[in-house]
Scaffold this active site. Structure first.
Site, PDB file in Angstrom:
ATOM      1  N   ARG A  47      -0.963  -0.751  -8.832  1.00  0.00           N
ATOM      2  CA  ARG A  47      -2.308  -0.278  -8.485  1.00  0.00           C
ATOM      3  C   ARG A  47      -2.327   1.248  -8.597  1.00  0.00           C
ATOM      4  O   ARG A  47      -1.486   1.926  -8.019  1.00  0.00           O
ATOM      5  CB  ARG A  47      -2.660  -0.675  -7.049  1.00  0.00           C
ATOM      6  CG  ARG A  47      -4.018  -0.113  -6.602  1.00  0.00           C
ATOM      7  CD  ARG A  47      -4.210  -0.225  -5.087  1.00  0.00           C
ATOM      8  NE  ARG A  47      -4.155  -1.588  -4.624  1.00  0.00           N
ATOM      9  CZ  ARG A  47      -3.883  -1.920  -3.351  1.00  0.00           C
ATOM     10  NH1 ARG A  47      -3.627  -0.990  -2.450  1.00  0.00           N
ATOM     11  NH2 ARG A  47      -3.865  -3.196  -2.993  1.00  0.00           N
TER      12      ARG A  47
ATOM     13  N   ASP B 110       0.849  -1.194   0.000  1.00  0.00           N
ATOM     14  CA  ASP B 110       0.000   0.000   0.000  1.00  0.00           C
ATOM     15  C   ASP B 110       0.885   1.244   0.000  1.00  0.00           C
ATOM     16  O   ASP B 110       2.021   1.210   0.468  1.00  0.00           O
ATOM     17  CB  ASP B 110      -0.867   0.042   1.266  1.00  0.00           C
ATOM     18  CG  ASP B 110      -2.050  -0.909   1.196  1.00  0.00           C
ATOM     19  OD1 ASP B 110      -2.315  -1.469   0.113  1.00  0.00           O
ATOM     20  OD2 ASP B 110      -2.715  -1.094   2.238  1.00  0.00           O
TER      21      ASP B 110
HETATM   22  C1  LIG Z   1      -8.539  -1.375  -3.875  1.00  0.00           C
HETATM   23  C2  LIG Z   1      -8.151  -0.028  -3.348  1.00  0.00           C
HETATM   24  C3  LIG Z   1      -6.926   0.138  -2.753  1.00  0.00           C
HETATM   25  C4  LIG Z   1      -6.528   1.400  -2.296  1.00  0.00           C
HETATM   26  N1  LIG Z   1      -5.266   1.565  -1.795  1.00  0.00           N
HETATM   27  C5  LIG Z   1      -4.854   2.808  -1.468  1.00  0.00           C
HETATM   28  C6  LIG Z   1      -3.509   3.058  -1.073  1.00  0.00           C
HETATM   29  O1  LIG Z   1      -2.662   2.161  -1.003  1.00  0.00           O
HETATM   30  N2  LIG Z   1      -3.167   4.336  -0.764  1.00  0.00           N
HETATM   31  C7  LIG Z   1      -4.061   5.370  -0.842  1.00  0.00           C
HETATM   32  O2  LIG Z   1      -3.683   6.527  -0.579  1.00  0.00           O
HETATM   33  N3  LIG Z   1      -5.350   5.151  -1.184  1.00  0.00           N
HETATM   34  C8  LIG Z   1      -5.754   3.918  -1.504  1.00  0.00           C
HETATM   35  N4  LIG Z   1      -7.055   3.712  -1.879  1.00  0.00           N
HETATM   36  C9  LIG Z   1      -8.067   4.793  -1.681  1.00  0.00           C
HETATM   37  C10 LIG Z   1      -8.161   5.701  -2.875  1.00  0.00           C
HETATM   38  O3  LIG Z   1      -6.988   6.473  -2.990  1.00  0.00           O
HETATM   39  C11 LIG Z   1      -9.382   6.652  -2.766  1.00  0.00           C
HETATM   40  O4  LIG Z   1      -9.278   7.438  -1.622  1.00  0.00           O
HETATM   41  C12 LIG Z   1     -10.716   5.945  -2.733  1.00  0.00           C
HETATM   42  O5  LIG Z   1     -10.721   4.804  -3.542  1.00  0.00           O
HETATM   43  C13 LIG Z   1     -11.813   6.882  -3.258  1.00  0.00           C
HETATM   44  O6  LIG Z   1     -11.556   7.241  -4.605  1.00  0.00           O
HETATM   45  P1  LIG Z   1     -12.437   6.819  -5.876  1.00  0.00           P
HETATM   46  O7  LIG Z   1     -11.496   6.619  -7.021  1.00  0.00           O
HETATM   47  O8  LIG Z   1     -13.289   5.674  -5.571  1.00  0.00           O
HETATM   48  O9  LIG Z   1     -13.247   8.107  -6.217  1.00  0.00           O
HETATM   49  P2  LIG Z   1     -14.221   9.159  -5.346  1.00  0.00           P
HETATM   50  O10 LIG Z   1     -13.723  10.448  -5.822  1.00  0.00           O
HETATM   51  O11 LIG Z   1     -14.243   8.823  -3.930  1.00  0.00           O
HETATM   52  O12 LIG Z   1     -15.572   8.790  -5.971  1.00  0.00           O
HETATM   53  C14 LIG Z   1     -15.765   9.073  -7.350  1.00  0.00           C
HETATM   54  C15 LIG Z   1     -17.145   8.685  -7.798  1.00  0.00           C
HETATM   55  O13 LIG Z   1     -17.331   7.286  -7.613  1.00  0.00           O
HETATM   56  C16 LIG Z   1     -18.691   7.046  -7.350  1.00  0.00           C
HETATM   57  N5  LIG Z   1     -18.816   6.404  -6.059  1.00  0.00           N
HETATM   58  C17 LIG Z   1     -17.898   6.366  -5.082  1.00  0.00           C
HETATM   59  N6  LIG Z   1     -18.376   5.658  -4.039  1.00  0.00           N
HETATM   60  C18 LIG Z   1     -19.604   5.277  -4.358  1.00  0.00           C
HETATM   61  C19 LIG Z   1     -20.601   4.531  -3.702  1.00  0.00           C
HETATM   62  N7  LIG Z   1     -20.406   4.042  -2.506  1.00  0.00           N
HETATM   63  N8  LIG Z   1     -21.759   4.307  -4.325  1.00  0.00           N
HETATM   64  C20 LIG Z   1     -21.970   4.785  -5.548  1.00  0.00           C
HETATM   65  N9  LIG Z   1     -21.059   5.512  -6.238  1.00  0.00           N
HETATM   66  C21 LIG Z   1     -19.895   5.744  -5.646  1.00  0.00           C
HETATM   67  C22 LIG Z   1     -19.393   8.389  -7.372  1.00  0.00           C
HETATM   68  O14 LIG Z   1     -19.863   8.621  -8.683  1.00  0.00           O
HETATM   69  C23 LIG Z   1     -18.267   9.340  -7.058  1.00  0.00           C
HETATM   70  O15 LIG Z   1     -18.497  10.631  -7.517  1.00  0.00           O
HETATM   71  C24 LIG Z   1      -7.445   2.474  -2.390  1.00  0.00           C
HETATM   72  C25 LIG Z   1      -8.680   2.306  -2.982  1.00  0.00           C
HETATM   73  C26 LIG Z   1      -9.040   1.081  -3.479  1.00  0.00           C
HETATM   74  C27 LIG Z   1     -10.359   0.944  -4.173  1.00  0.00           C
END
Ligand SMILES: Cc1cc2nc3c(=O)[nH]c(=O)nc-3n(C[C@H](O)[C@H](O)[C@H](O)COP(=O)(O)OP(=O)(O)OC[C@H]3O[C@@H](n4cnc5c(N)ncnc54)[C@H](O)[C@@H]3O)c2cc1C
Length: 317
Positions: A193, A143
């Site tokens: 990732r 991570d």
């Molecule tokens: C598998 C995985 C591993 C990760 N590992 C790390 C890491 O190592 N380090 C790190 O800093 N971060 C990590 N993250 C977190 C990541 O950086 C984001 O903070 C988090 O995933 C939210 O970003 P998003 O791309 O989903 O977009 P967001 O900007 O949160 O959401 C974008 C859009 O997605 C849709 N959406 C989001 N959630 C929902 C919901 N519940 N229901 C319906 N629509 C929704 C909506 O349309 C929203 O506008 C990880 C995330 C994932 C998925």
């Protein structure tokens, strides 16, 4: 302001007790954390695997400040890997476009293994976990945490990859440096990732506006999809998922040459929809007793995550 309130709440034992015992907390926690021990993590993994999903498991650790704590985290991973292996969940899937794509792998935070006070210890612990994973046919992903750890984490990654080339990296699109890191890591066999990034970062290192972060994500995704590695696109964002599918067609990547990743409990219906459409979808499954810190830290790091978790509670799509 909101961030300060959440941070204050995260430090308060009174609030911790209140949150841990409130009935609504159990629902929130159950939705986002697979349970407290290896057995529950294994059950969740089995269920997801039966639904055609892949899994990466994260043992929730908190404020590792001593070698003993770091060692306990390492042991928890070794126990988990042994249990996954025994349950037949670590076998590599077919395809994989030249990289190991196991049904279940593990994700770890170097900070939980001692990075904050002894980088060599963290590397040694991570290496032992990589060795155990490799012996079972599966992989480890490191991570990525806040930007002060990026160089150290990428250095450790490159040394681990000499012996365990399948070790996955995480790059955060909100960091201004990340396009360059994508170019460096888009090489044959390299699992990367790509996520937006979850920490509160200063302007000089990170884009602040959501649109800027999204545009950076697309530029980074283009580099990874055009490259020779194995992109792991971690996002719940429907627009970015659609763009990824488009870029896969453009760069002639078959569904086994990249994967989508999402968090446990967030958009579960979309996870299975994509898997049924033939994509590899890996669910990031946190488990362990330290769930309070996990949820609160996520909220504090980025108050926008309040809406993120709130939305997930009322929607499965
Ligand atoms: C598998 C995985 C591993 C990760 N590992 C790390 C890491 O190592 N380090 C790190 O800093 N971060 C990590 N993250 C977190 C990541 O950086 C984001 O903070 C988090 O995933 C939210 O970003 P998003 O791309 O989903 O977009 P967001 O900007 O949160 O959401 C974008 C859009 O997605 C849709 N959406 C989001 N959630 C929902 C919901 N519940 N229901 C319906 N629509 C929704 C909506 O349309 C929203 O506008 C990880 C995330 C994932 C998925």
């Amino acid at each position: 302001m909101l961030r300060s309130v959440i941070l204050a709440a995260a430090r308060s034992q009174k609030v911790e007790r209140l949150v841990e015992t409130a009935p609504v907390s159990r629902d929130v926690v159950k939705r986002f954390v697979a349970g407290s021990g290896t057995g529950e993590a294994l059950d969740a993994t089995r269920q997801l695997a039966d639904a055609g999903l892949c899994i990466t498991l994260d043992n929730l650790g908190e404020d590792t400040l001593t070698a003993d704590q770091a060692n306990a985290t390492k042991q928890a991973y070794l126990e988990l890997l042994a249990a996954l292996g025994q349950a037949g969940l670590t076998a590599p899937k077919e395809g994989g476009g030249g990289v190991t794509v196991a049904t279940a792998e593990v994700s770890l935070k170097l900070s939980a293994l001692g990075q904050a006070f002894d980088e060599q210890l963290a590397e040694k612990n991570a290496r032992e976990i990589c060795e155990a994973a490799a012996a079972l046919g599966t992989t480890v992903t490191l991570d990525m945490e806040d930007h002060t750890t990026t160089d150290s984490t990428l250095d450790i990654l490159s040394r681990l990859r000499r012996d365990h080339p399948g070790t996955g990296a995480v790059l955060q699109a909100y960091l201004r440096r990340t396009e360059g890191d994508c170019r460096e890591l888009a090489t044959a066999g390299s699992r990367v990732r790509l996520c937006k990034g979850a920490y509160k970062e200063p302007e000089h290192v990170a884009y602040q506006a959501p649109l800027e972060v999204d545009k950076s994500y697309v530029r980074c995704m283009n580099i990874l999809m055009a490259g020779e590695g194995y992109p792991m696109l971690a996002t719940h964002d429907p627009r970015l998922i659609a763009i990824a599918q488009d870029r896969a067609r453009w760069f002639d990547r078959s569904p086994d040459e990249f994967e989508f990743q999402m968090l446990y409990g967030i958009r579960p219906e979309e996870q299975t929809r994509l898997a049924r459409a033939g994509h590899t979808v890996r669910v990031y499954v946190p488990y362990g007793t330290e769930w309070y810190g996990y949820l609160m830290r996520r909220l504090a790091e980025r108050p926008a995550n309040l809406a993120f978790f709130g939305r997930a509670l009322i929607s499965k799509k």
